[in-house]
Enzyme design. Structure first.
Site, PDB file in Angstrom:
ATOM      1  N   GLU A  56       3.880  12.374  -9.190  1.00 37.63           N
ATOM      2  CA  GLU A  56       4.604  11.204  -8.958  1.00 37.63           C
ATOM      3  C   GLU A  56       4.048  10.005  -9.828  1.00 37.63           C
ATOM      4  O   GLU A  56       3.036  10.416 -10.851  1.00 37.63           O
ATOM      5  CB  GLU A  56       4.339  10.516  -7.751  1.00 37.63           C
ATOM      6  CG  GLU A  56       3.053  10.574  -7.046  1.00 37.63           C
ATOM      7  CD  GLU A  56       2.737  10.475  -5.617  1.00 37.63           C
ATOM      8  OE1 GLU A  56       2.100   9.565  -5.072  1.00 37.63           O
ATOM      9  OE2 GLU A  56       3.379  11.277  -4.859  1.00 37.63           O
TER      10      GLU A  56
ATOM     11  N   HIS B  59       0.468   5.612   0.313  1.00 38.96           N
ATOM     12  CA  HIS B  59      -0.872   5.568   0.714  1.00 38.96           C
ATOM     13  C   HIS B  59      -1.827   4.955  -0.721  1.00 38.96           C
ATOM     14  O   HIS B  59      -2.308   3.775  -0.656  1.00 38.96           O
ATOM     15  CB  HIS B  59      -1.738   6.725   1.307  1.00 38.96           C
ATOM     16  CG  HIS B  59      -3.042   6.407   1.410  1.00 38.96           C
ATOM     17  ND1 HIS B  59      -4.361   7.194   0.793  1.00 38.96           N
ATOM     18  CD2 HIS B  59      -3.902   5.618   2.167  1.00 38.96           C
ATOM     19  CE1 HIS B  59      -5.234   6.610   1.140  1.00 38.96           C
ATOM     20  NE2 HIS B  59      -5.290   5.609   2.109  1.00 38.96           N
TER      21      HIS B  59
END
Lengths: 290, 369, 290, 369
Positions: C209, C247
């Site tokens: 990512e 997160h």
């Protein structure tokens, strides 16, 4: 081959501009040690006997390969200096100062282990590959090349033994001062393992003392793993139990670490224990004759 | 440096380890006042000996009057040769269990070790090894809660008592590290109902770290001579013979004592002049030895950092300025040996080359005088 | 051969009596994982599905060989539990919890390195050797044996990819969740190195990512050291810079860690990057056809 | 959690890092009083934006009157969209050098890193990489004095200034560790004669460690919706499109956004419902999305910990009790998928199997509405 130090070991001196540091740097250079750089915070740019002085180990490492380092840094700053050398990747660190707080010694020992650095000391006279490289404060004239490896917990007593060996015609291969403190980097066992492998060493002399269990552990190791003859001398036969004699090494507690116990363990492992220092050479001679 | 029990408990209180209610007093009347507030008390003489219980250094009092009487008896008395100047007056605990907890350093492992035992209350040296739980701590992480929990499990503790012991262990470790302790011992750690209380406190601070432990009280447990030696940077231990000994290095000094014994003599002391003692320091060391009026003095120097000429000069200085009324045997080899021998010769002494010959000679002199 | 986990890996579950711990222990056992013991402080002596529960890892280690452990311990206690497992000598530690303070993650990572423990996570779904041993919370039905190794920074997205692979007829060899936090034990590079050596793995899928530099480092490593085909999918193409998405993983700062930069680095290393998740299987098929 | 500059400086003061004399004020009159005591001052608006200097958030005043005028102008104004409620009034420093110091964490190295530069005072992102000194710290020993000395050497410092910078670095590291900081930045660190002073303070505390940092002030920098999402344990970021998105997991949520963009749509938000969200949490998340009045909502669930039936039940609950006025596209696979699909069917929705089909549909709906 040799143990720990070689003729071309590139040596750094930390605390090179102090009294002790500068005196022993000269002694080491005279002995033939390749001292390539020194460190003394705030004195970067100076030189001692043509050896460049840097402010930090990292600065020295920018210009030199640093295989080993010796610390003359005062005790309160020794932990930091030891971390600095280990962090810079030296393979051998000789931590000379005495009176290092034991928690500092624990921290340095743990970090040396994490990084795989051989830590000699603290509170040691150093280590020498006789005739090749001396990193320490031992009087040079006694350390002539030969086939006896010596490993000792105490300093002057080790010189004494090496002196009697020399007087009897025995030179030394490698001589290691483990250090007199309760927590030190190397043990008898570590050094015995190296000397067992070392082609230059034919016999090994252990100079121990009462207190702790280092000699007993060494005895176990010798019994199982050492084929070369080992001779021991132990100081402290006459010492009363419970008294701390000297810095931290010699104390007998809980009935452990007694002279008799150590002699028994060593004899069990086939190691003769000299009663007096001057008997060491004849025991060595005897062991080599077999 | 050993701390008195009451000092150790002050440290405990600072870190939140529970100790019995009470206080330290120096006069019997204060003991009475304290006992009046507390009720039944234990009165403990504050000396640095481990065997107080057996030698009458600890007593119980049910009333303030009894407490005063007991305090009066203890204060000013001597215990194992040590003067009792202070006593600790504390609430007498209801004892359900006595545990043993300690933190110290294992030189062979090069690690801190946590010792514990369910057999608290007695001298740990008398507890069989198999009843002592020993856990070496990894310096990279220190004493973590999981280790403390494992200790409580092996001690057979559970519930609130286990949680309090975990808490006490973590606090002990903080003291151990932050105060440069060599030894931290709670024996007994008393379980009293649901409460866990440190009934004793033994704390030894690393002498080499005292320079950075300014918050701690200083405790002196050495003899006057030992203290004087320490002040000039020497390591000195009093023994009971008549041959005073000075050498440079702990190992060689012990070896010198061994030689004296080997030849049938008795050493008066262990004096390690250490590495690199200069003229002044060596002279002071000589004076220390003279003060104890030995039959002879043996000086055994293998010069490395220590310079033989410095030692010789110190000898000459003391001889000329203070006088040396006993025969001195000197062995001198190493750095600047020739110059040292010359100085000694100028002062009427021929130095030995071999240490065992010097030792034999010293024993002979002591025997003849 | 497999990576990290084997059919006979003996697994400990820390926090086995909690909701998550007990649920996923059953799932793991059903999958075939050899869960031999559980730990739950204060619950020693109980059992879950016949698996004995102990108060401490040391207690469990007295009765079982512990090759690996998985942590379901709440975040505030996870560091301690991780230290406990590492200290007990497990070879693989799966640190499942999210919201671990980053300084705790640093401490655990450092200690795992000192002790040579493979640390998976924190904030991971775990690791699975398909058909042999699953240590984690991934839905079992998608993880069928096959020849594709998968390594992912995120969880559900990984299941998604593994699901599309399975639907296309590709099973997986080993699937590793690196964990979504900033500081995690394993990197793409670590796992790629293992999978390159693994005889069961024929192609590797990386699920990355935006944010950080893990994919770029992996690209460098692939170029130099990986011979097996590697396919990538990266999430976050549409994310605006400077926003933290989720997160801790996905954030772009200082122009680093951008989608375009990662695609370029991977393409440079010969790694095709799927634009959409469902394109991954065809890229894998293509790479295996070559 | 970012701290305001003044809070960062309070933390610095607590740890002994020197900051300029001054204080934080909320009304212009207090600024005047402070300037009266201090002399020439700098007035800094307290907002959590990095570009205060460029956007007029920092000004200088030579007199108390000027200070009040400046304060009056700043207080109540908005800076980069943020309201200025407080200003910091500090002594204007004589600036001889400006340095940059920071501690942060390098995820790739898994280590804390110390960043420093002799080019302080400007935005560090504009400083060329080669002028930034980056030193990774070994977590086994942390930031030791030798590392700080090496930094000062490489910054070209010496003497008293170097010693102060070493001291400041060691204190910064203590804050970094003890306060669970993710970032600690001093820019500029001002050298003023022989004094070294932290002229700015940027401190970010790890959100995941706030539970154990009770001593710290709480700073809120999220929008109301973000805050509400956080309170129910979800990760939410506002975006500017019209398709509301909920998925479970940061990666799959981002992938959903990517798919929406791929098919030509624009997402209204990032909402990661995380692992194992239950019925209630999911229902609340849905309400949050509805509140922003999107054209459609896409729910993308790959059930692992998250159970498909829980998500479906949450949808049913909101639909029946609150009402869902916009079309919803749901993709549902994984744990308890069948039961979930059933519940959805009962509520008039057929769930998708493939996420790209669901995304394409959502984009189509948004375009048509």
């Amino acid at each position: 081959m040799a143990v720990y130090l070689f003729a071309d070991t590139q040596v750094l001196v930390q605390g090179i501009t102090g009294n002790q540091g500068s005196f022993h740097t000269r002694q080491m250079v005279n002995y033939g040690t390749k001292v390539v750089a020194g460190v003394s915070p705030g004195k970067g740019g100076q030189a001692l006997e043509g050896i460049p002085v840097y402010d930090t180990v990292a600065a020295a490492a920018e210009h030199h390969l640093l295989d080993a380092s010796i610390l003359f840094t005062p005790a309160p700053f020794a932990k930091d200096a030891a971390f600095e050398a280990i962090d810079a990747g030296v393979k051998v660190l000789v931590m000379l100062p005495e009176h290092i707080p034991v928690h500092d010694a624990l921290a340095v020992t743990a970090f040396a282990k994490v990084r795989g650095t051989v830590l000699v000391g603290p509170n040691t006279f150093g280590v020498v590959s006789s005739g090749k490289c001396k990193i320490g404060i031992m009087p040079s004239q006694f350390f002539v090349p030969g086939k006896v490896g010596v490993v000792s917990r105490s300093g002057t007593l080790c010189y004494e033994i090496v002196g009697t060996l020399k007087a009897a015609g025995f030179g030394t291969s490698t001589v290691v001062g483990l250090g007199g403190d309760r927590v030190v980097g190397l043990s008898f066992t570590d050094v015995l393992a190296e000397m067992e492998q070392d082609s230059e060493t034919e016999a090994i002399v252990m100079v121990g003392e009462i207190g702790g269990s280092a000699e007993e552990e060494a005895a176990l190791f010798i019994k199982e793993r050492v084929t070369k003859p080992v001779i021991a001398y132990l100081a402290g036969k006459s010492a009363p139990p419970g008294k701390r004699m000297g810095h931290a090494g010699a104390i007998i507690e809980r009935g452990k670490g007694s002279f008799a116990g150590k002699v028994k363990a060593l004899n069990n492992a086939g190691v003769p224990v000299a009663e007096l220092p001057f008997q060491v050479p004849e025991l060595v001679a005897g062991s080599l004759r077999k | 440096m050993k701390l008195y029990e009451y000092m150790g408990k002050e440290l405990f209180t600072l870190y939140g380890i529970p100790v019995p209610a009470g206080g330290v007093v120096a006069v019997p009347e204060e003991a009475e006042v304290l006992a009046g507030k507390i009720g039944a008390v234990v009165v403990k003489s504050q000396v640095l000996s481990g065997k107080r219980g057996k030698s009458g250094g600890i007593g119980f009092a049910d009333s303030p009057y009894q407490a005063r009487e007991l305090a009066a008896k203890m204060l000013g008395s001597r215990l194992s040769g040590l003067a009792v100047d202070k006593i600790l007056v504390e609430k007498k605990l209801q004892i359900d269990r006595e545990l043993y907890l300690a933190l110290t350093i294992d030189g062979a492992l090069r690690k801190p070790v946590l010792l514990s035992s369910a057999q608290g209350g007695m001298d740990i040296e008398e507890v069989p090894e198999e009843l002592i739980i020993k856990i070496a701590l990894d310096a990279n992480i220190g004493l973590q809660p999981f280790i403390a929990r494992e200790v409580t499990r092996r001690l057979g503790l559970s519930g609130a008592v286990a949680r309090q012991v975990v808490d006490i262990l973590l606090k002990m470790y903080r003291i151990f590290v932050e105060r440069d302790a060599e030894l931290l011992e709670i024996n007994p750690l008393v379980v009293s109902g649901e409460q866990v209380i440190a009934a004793d406190a033994k704390v030894t601070i690393d002498d080499d770290a005292l320079y950075r432990q300014s918050g701690l009280p200083l405790v002196e447990e050495r003899t006057a001579t030992e203290k004087a030696a320490h002040e000039i940077g020497l390591s000195y231990v009093e023994l009971d013979g008549d041959i005073a000994v000075m050498a440079n290095g702990a190992g060689i000094t012990m070896a010198t004592l061994d030689l004296i014994e080997y030849y049938g003599g008795r050493a008066a002391n262990f004096l390690d002049a250490g590495g690199g003692a200069g003229v002044e320091q060596t002279a002071k060391a000589l004076e220390l030895l003279l003060a104890r009026k030995p039959k002879t003095i043996i000086i055994n120097i293998f010069g490395g950092i220590t310079r033989c000429d410095d030692v010789a000069a110190a000898f000459a200085y003391v001889k000329q300025n203070i006088g040396i009324p006993v025969p001195v045997v000197i062995r001198l080899v190493g750095t600047n040996e020739e110059r040292g021998r010359e100085i000694l010769r100028e002062n009427g002494i021929e130095a030995y080359q071999l240490m065992h010959e010097a030792a034999a000679k010293a024993v002979q002199i002591a025997r003849e005088n």
